[in-house]
Design an enzyme around this catalytic site. Structure first.
Site, PDB file in Angstrom:
ATOM      1  N   SER A   5     -16.528   2.491  26.284  1.00 50.52           N
ATOM      2  CA  SER A   5     -16.638   1.133  25.741  1.00 50.52           C
ATOM      3  C   SER A   5     -15.424   0.291  26.144  1.00 50.52           C
ATOM      4  O   SER A   5     -14.385   0.831  26.541  1.00 50.52           O
ATOM      5  CB  SER A   5     -16.740   1.181  24.214  1.00 50.52           C
ATOM      6  OG  SER A   5     -15.470   1.475  23.649  1.00 50.52           O
TER       7      SER A   5
ATOM      8  N   ARG B 290     -14.316  15.575  18.533  1.00 46.48           N
ATOM      9  CA  ARG B 290     -14.422  16.493  17.386  1.00 46.48           C
ATOM     10  C   ARG B 290     -14.890  17.872  17.841  1.00 46.48           C
ATOM     11  O   ARG B 290     -14.448  18.890  17.328  1.00 46.48           O
ATOM     12  CB  ARG B 290     -15.396  15.921  16.345  1.00 46.48           C
ATOM     13  CG  ARG B 290     -14.727  14.936  15.404  1.00 46.48           C
ATOM     14  CD  ARG B 290     -15.747  14.102  14.660  1.00 46.48           C
ATOM     15  NE  ARG B 290     -16.168  12.960  15.463  1.00 46.48           N
ATOM     16  CZ  ARG B 290     -17.080  12.078  15.096  1.00 46.48           C
ATOM     17  NH1 ARG B 290     -17.698  12.220  13.926  1.00 46.48           N
ATOM     18  NH2 ARG B 290     -17.367  11.058  15.858  1.00 46.48           N
TER      19      ARG B 290
ATOM     20  N   ARG C  50      -7.424   4.191  23.828  1.00 47.08           N
ATOM     21  CA  ARG C  50      -7.107   5.619  23.683  1.00 47.08           C
ATOM     22  C   ARG C  50      -5.883   5.968  24.536  1.00 47.08           C
ATOM     23  O   ARG C  50      -5.505   5.211  25.433  1.00 47.08           O
ATOM     24  CB  ARG C  50      -8.320   6.446  24.123  1.00 47.08           C
ATOM     25  CG  ARG C  50      -9.499   6.210  23.216  1.00 47.08           C
ATOM     26  CD  ARG C  50     -10.646   7.135  23.534  1.00 47.08           C
ATOM     27  NE  ARG C  50     -11.712   6.898  22.573  1.00 47.08           N
ATOM     28  CZ  ARG C  50     -12.650   7.766  22.269  1.00 47.08           C
ATOM     29  NH1 ARG C  50     -12.669   8.942  22.856  1.00 47.08           N
ATOM     30  NH2 ARG C  50     -13.578   7.470  21.381  1.00 47.08           N
TER      31      ARG C  50
ATOM     32  N   ARG D 121     -27.694   7.893  17.843  1.00 45.50           N
ATOM     33  CA  ARG D 121     -26.245   8.098  17.794  1.00 45.50           C
ATOM     34  C   ARG D 121     -25.987   9.529  17.335  1.00 45.50           C
ATOM     35  O   ARG D 121     -26.494   9.939  16.287  1.00 45.50           O
ATOM     36  CB  ARG D 121     -25.545   7.106  16.860  1.00 45.50           C
ATOM     37  CG  ARG D 121     -24.025   7.331  16.871  1.00 45.50           C
ATOM     38  CD  ARG D 121     -23.210   6.192  16.308  1.00 45.50           C
ATOM     39  NE  ARG D 121     -21.796   6.445  16.576  1.00 45.50           N
ATOM     40  CZ  ARG D 121     -20.874   5.537  16.784  1.00 45.50           C
ATOM     41  NH1 ARG D 121     -21.207   4.262  16.765  1.00 45.50           N
ATOM     42  NH2 ARG D 121     -19.623   5.864  17.028  1.00 45.50           N
TER      43      ARG D 121
ATOM     44  N   ASP E 106     -21.559  10.376  20.913  1.00 51.03           N
ATOM     45  CA  ASP E 106     -20.290  10.465  20.177  1.00 51.03           C
ATOM     46  C   ASP E 106     -20.040  11.900  19.711  1.00 51.03           C
ATOM     47  O   ASP E 106     -20.983  12.672  19.513  1.00 51.03           O
ATOM     48  CB  ASP E 106     -20.340   9.508  18.974  1.00 51.03           C
ATOM     49  CG  ASP E 106     -18.948   9.189  18.449  1.00 51.03           C
ATOM     50  OD1 ASP E 106     -17.957   9.458  19.151  1.00 51.03           O
ATOM     51  OD2 ASP E 106     -18.859   8.672  17.314  1.00 51.03           O
ATOM     52  N   GLY E 107     -18.757  12.223  19.534  1.00 52.59           N
ATOM     53  CA  GLY E 107     -18.399  13.522  18.963  1.00 52.59           C
ATOM     54  C   GLY E 107     -17.777  14.504  19.941  1.00 52.59           C
ATOM     55  O   GLY E 107     -17.523  15.664  19.568  1.00 52.59           O
ATOM     56  N   ASN E 108     -17.506  14.056  21.164  1.00 55.97           N
ATOM     57  CA  ASN E 108     -16.873  14.971  22.136  1.00 55.97           C
ATOM     58  C   ASN E 108     -15.502  15.426  21.649  1.00 55.97           C
ATOM     59  O   ASN E 108     -15.144  16.599  21.779  1.00 55.97           O
ATOM     60  CB  ASN E 108     -16.674  14.277  23.490  1.00 55.97           C
ATOM     61  CG  ASN E 108     -17.980  13.938  24.166  1.00 55.97           C
ATOM     62  OD1 ASN E 108     -19.042  14.363  23.736  1.00 55.97           O
ATOM     63  ND2 ASN E 108     -17.902  13.156  25.230  1.00 55.97           N
TER      64      ASN E 108
ATOM     65  N   TRP F  37     -10.327   1.704  26.015  1.00 55.70           N
ATOM     66  CA  TRP F  37      -9.025   1.601  26.704  1.00 55.70           C
ATOM     67  C   TRP F  37      -7.880   1.799  25.721  1.00 55.70           C
ATOM     68  O   TRP F  37      -6.746   2.053  26.125  1.00 55.70           O
ATOM     69  CB  TRP F  37      -8.868   0.232  27.369  1.00 55.70           C
ATOM     70  CG  TRP F  37      -9.855  -0.054  28.458  1.00 55.70           C
ATOM     71  CD1 TRP F  37     -10.912  -0.922  28.379  1.00 55.70           C
ATOM     72  CD2 TRP F  37      -9.898   0.496  29.787  1.00 55.70           C
ATOM     73  NE1 TRP F  37     -11.613  -0.935  29.571  1.00 55.70           N
ATOM     74  CE2 TRP F  37     -11.003  -0.075  30.454  1.00 55.70           C
ATOM     75  CE3 TRP F  37      -9.111   1.424  30.479  1.00 55.70           C
ATOM     76  CZ2 TRP F  37     -11.341   0.242  31.765  1.00 55.70           C
ATOM     77  CZ3 TRP F  37      -9.444   1.732  31.792  1.00 55.70           C
ATOM     78  CH2 TRP F  37     -10.547   1.152  32.423  1.00 55.70           C
TER      79      TRP F  37
ATOM     80  N   HIS G 189     -15.081  16.104  26.580  1.00 56.72           N
ATOM     81  CA  HIS G 189     -15.783  15.182  27.485  1.00 56.72           C
ATOM     82  C   HIS G 189     -16.447  15.960  28.630  1.00 56.72           C
ATOM     83  O   HIS G 189     -17.560  15.636  29.029  1.00 56.72           O
ATOM     84  CB  HIS G 189     -14.816  14.133  28.030  1.00 56.72           C
ATOM     85  CG  HIS G 189     -14.216  13.266  26.960  1.00 56.72           C
ATOM     86  ND1 HIS G 189     -14.980  12.661  25.980  1.00 56.72           N
ATOM     87  CD2 HIS G 189     -12.927  12.922  26.691  1.00 56.72           C
ATOM     88  CE1 HIS G 189     -14.176  11.977  25.164  1.00 56.72           C
ATOM     89  NE2 HIS G 189     -12.930  12.123  25.573  1.00 56.72           N
TER      90      HIS G 189
ATOM     91  N   LEU H 181     -37.224   7.827  36.515  1.00 61.14           N
ATOM     92  CA  LEU H 181     -36.347   7.403  35.415  1.00 61.14           C
ATOM     93  C   LEU H 181     -35.148   6.583  35.913  1.00 61.14           C
ATOM     94  O   LEU H 181     -34.533   6.934  36.919  1.00 61.14           O
ATOM     95  CB  LEU H 181     -35.823   8.668  34.714  1.00 61.14           C
ATOM     96  CG  LEU H 181     -34.795   8.465  33.598  1.00 61.14           C
ATOM     97  CD1 LEU H 181     -35.476   7.958  32.330  1.00 61.14           C
ATOM     98  CD2 LEU H 181     -34.055   9.781  33.292  1.00 61.14           C
TER      99      LEU H 181
ATOM    100  N   GLU I 237     -35.545   1.087  17.039  1.00 63.06           N
ATOM    101  CA  GLU I 237     -35.525   2.037  15.920  1.00 63.06           C
ATOM    102  C   GLU I 237     -34.245   2.862  16.027  1.00 63.06           C
ATOM    103  O   GLU I 237     -33.850   3.256  17.133  1.00 63.06           O
ATOM    104  CB  GLU I 237     -36.750   2.958  15.986  1.00 63.06           C
ATOM    105  CG  GLU I 237     -38.073   2.247  15.793  1.00 63.06           C
ATOM    106  CD  GLU I 237     -38.213   1.649  14.391  1.00 63.06           C
ATOM    107  OE1 GLU I 237     -37.748   2.285  13.419  1.00 63.06           O
ATOM    108  OE2 GLU I 237     -38.797   0.549  14.283  1.00 63.06           O
TER     109      GLU I 237
HETATM  110  C1  IPE Z   1     -18.639   4.713  20.977  1.00 68.08           C
HETATM  111  O1  IPE Z   1     -17.936   5.763  20.464  1.00 68.08           O
HETATM  112  C2  IPE Z   1     -18.368   4.587  22.455  1.00 68.08           C
HETATM  113  C3  IPE Z   1     -18.956   5.616  23.283  1.00 68.08           C
HETATM  114  C4  IPE Z   1     -19.753   6.563  22.893  1.00 68.08           C
HETATM  115  C5  IPE Z   1     -18.618   5.526  24.685  1.00 68.08           C
HETATM  116  P1  IPE Z   1     -16.492   5.563  19.822  1.00 68.08           P
HETATM  117  O2  IPE Z   1     -16.052   6.905  19.397  1.00 68.08           O
HETATM  118  O3  IPE Z   1     -15.598   4.832  20.758  1.00 68.08           O
HETATM  119  O4  IPE Z   1     -16.819   4.618  18.594  1.00 68.08           O
HETATM  120  P2  IPE Z   1     -15.997   4.364  17.250  1.00 68.08           P
HETATM  121  O5  IPE Z   1     -14.570   4.109  17.665  1.00 68.08           O
HETATM  122  O6  IPE Z   1     -16.130   5.602  16.420  1.00 68.08           O
HETATM  123  O7  IPE Z   1     -16.668   3.190  16.616  1.00 68.08           O
HETATM  124  C1  IPE Z   2     -17.542  10.035  22.603  1.00 69.22           C
HETATM  125  O1  IPE Z   2     -16.823  11.049  22.000  1.00 69.22           O
HETATM  126  C2  IPE Z   2     -17.179   9.866  24.037  1.00 69.22           C
HETATM  127  C3  IPE Z   2     -16.446   8.639  24.341  1.00 69.22           C
HETATM  128  C4  IPE Z   2     -16.142   7.695  23.509  1.00 69.22           C
HETATM  129  C5  IPE Z   2     -16.022   8.503  25.714  1.00 69.22           C
HETATM  130  P1  IPE Z   2     -15.463  10.743  21.253  1.00 69.22           P
HETATM  131  O2  IPE Z   2     -14.331  11.029  22.196  1.00 69.22           O
HETATM  132  O3  IPE Z   2     -15.466   9.398  20.644  1.00 69.22           O
HETATM  133  O4  IPE Z   2     -15.506  11.861  20.125  1.00 69.22           O
HETATM  134  P2  IPE Z   2     -14.939  11.754  18.650  1.00 69.22           P
HETATM  135  O5  IPE Z   2     -15.607  10.598  17.986  1.00 69.22           O
HETATM  136  O6  IPE Z   2     -13.455  11.556  18.778  1.00 69.22           O
HETATM  137  O7  IPE Z   2     -15.309  13.069  18.037  1.00 69.22           O
HETATM  138 MG    MG Z   3     -16.033   8.755  18.781  1.00 66.98          MG
END
Ligand code: IPE
Ligand code: IPE
Ligand code: MG
Length: 253
Positions: A74, A33, A80, A197, A29-31, A78, A46, A140, A216
């Site tokens: 996830s 941001r 988005r 995470r 997560d965080g791409n 969709w 991404h 792996l 864990e």
């Molecule tokens: C979880 O991240 C899904 C993936 C990393 C693919 P999200 O950014 O979609 O999760 P929420 O919306 O913050 O719960």
């Molecule tokens: C996770 O990064 C990647 C995917 C869900 C595909 P996000 O796109 O959710 O990044 P934030 O949470 O908006 O920073």
């Molecule tokens: Mg996210």
């Protein structure tokens, strides 16, 4: 010396090779941001995140893990903007094709978990090709979770089990945890020992709901594009300090 060995040497870390997690799952997560923080479009976050997937998959090989499950898209993603979804689908497909040589070099087998029939046809074809092409690799397992939802996975498995029961192939009472696990997308993989995470959120966002029963958890504020093999090693070090009890009474280490 491999990249991982160098990091261990520089940090003066000795990993307990007997206590290694076999399977690590990551909510990447965080791409978004990462990109918006730099005034860039989210899609660039991404693309940068994909580079992290490459380095972390390679590090996981060097560390001798059996499996690495990466949450890429996830069932809720969709929701988005279409532009972002399209960019992600195209990126996943291109990345998968481009990685075939590195999968062979590292002896990686690609596996994909998710509701695949809802994906664009060209991505479905690429998934079929790349999983087949790497199916003989014995190192792996990189398991990409694409259009993955934990609830959806459990529901599909429940429907499958119900079908088997209705067809008289199994008695309802014979549907055990092992049997049910064998109907999930992740069949054949051990449950994750460690769930990571990135980007700080304290939630599981519909990821591996069945499989993480006793995983864990390790959360870092670091955004996925900034996540490095050294962070993976930090997570494993922390994991090795934990006492896994599985409900039993176990004396602390
Ligand atoms: C979880 O991240 C899904 C993936 C990393 C693919 P999200 O950014 O979609 O999760 P929420 O919306 O913050 O719960
Ligand atoms: C996770 O990064 C990647 C995917 C869900 C595909 P996000 O796109 O959710 O990044 P934030 O949470 O908006 O920073
Ligand atoms: Mg996210």
């Amino acid at each position: 010396m491999t990249g991982v060995e160098q990091i261990l040497k520089d940090k003066g870390i000795i990993l307990n090779r007997e206590g290694m997690p076999r399977h690590i799952a990551i909510i990447m997560d965080g791409n978004g941001r990462w990109a918006t923080g730099r005034g860039m479009p989210r899609a660039l976050g991404h693309t940068q995140g994909y580079l992290t997937v490459r380095t972390i998959s390679h590090a996981a090989c060097e560390l001798g893990l059996d499996a690495l499950t990466l949450y890429a898209f996830s069932t809720e993603n969709w929701r988005r903007p279409k532009e972002e979804v399209d960019a992600l689908m195209a990126l996943i497909e291109k990345a998968m094709r481009d990685e075939v040589p590195s999968y062979h070099r590292d002896n990686i087998r690609l596996m994909v978990s998710g509701c695949l029939q809802e994906l664009p046809q060209s991505l479905q074809n690429t998934i079929a090709e790349v999983t087949r092409e790497t199916s003989k690799n014995t190192g792996l397992v990189v398991n990409l979770a694409i259009n993955y939802g934990g609830r959806r996975e459990i529901l599909e498995a429940a429907r499958e089990a119900a079908k088997h029961a209705c067809a008289g192939e199994i008695e309802p009472a014979e549907i055990t945890e092992e049997y049910f696990s064998g109907l999930l997308y992740t069949r054949g993989l051990p449950d994750p020992d460690l769930l990571i995470r990135t980007a700080g959120e304290l939630r599981v966002s519909n990821f591996l709901l069945w499989q993480i029963a006793y995983s864990e958890l390790w959360v870092t504020e670091t955004l996925w594009p900034d996540f490095e093999p050294a962070d993976l090693i930090d997570a494993i070090m922390d994991y090795q300090k934990r006492t896994r009890k599985f409900g039993k009474v176990v004396q602390a280490k």
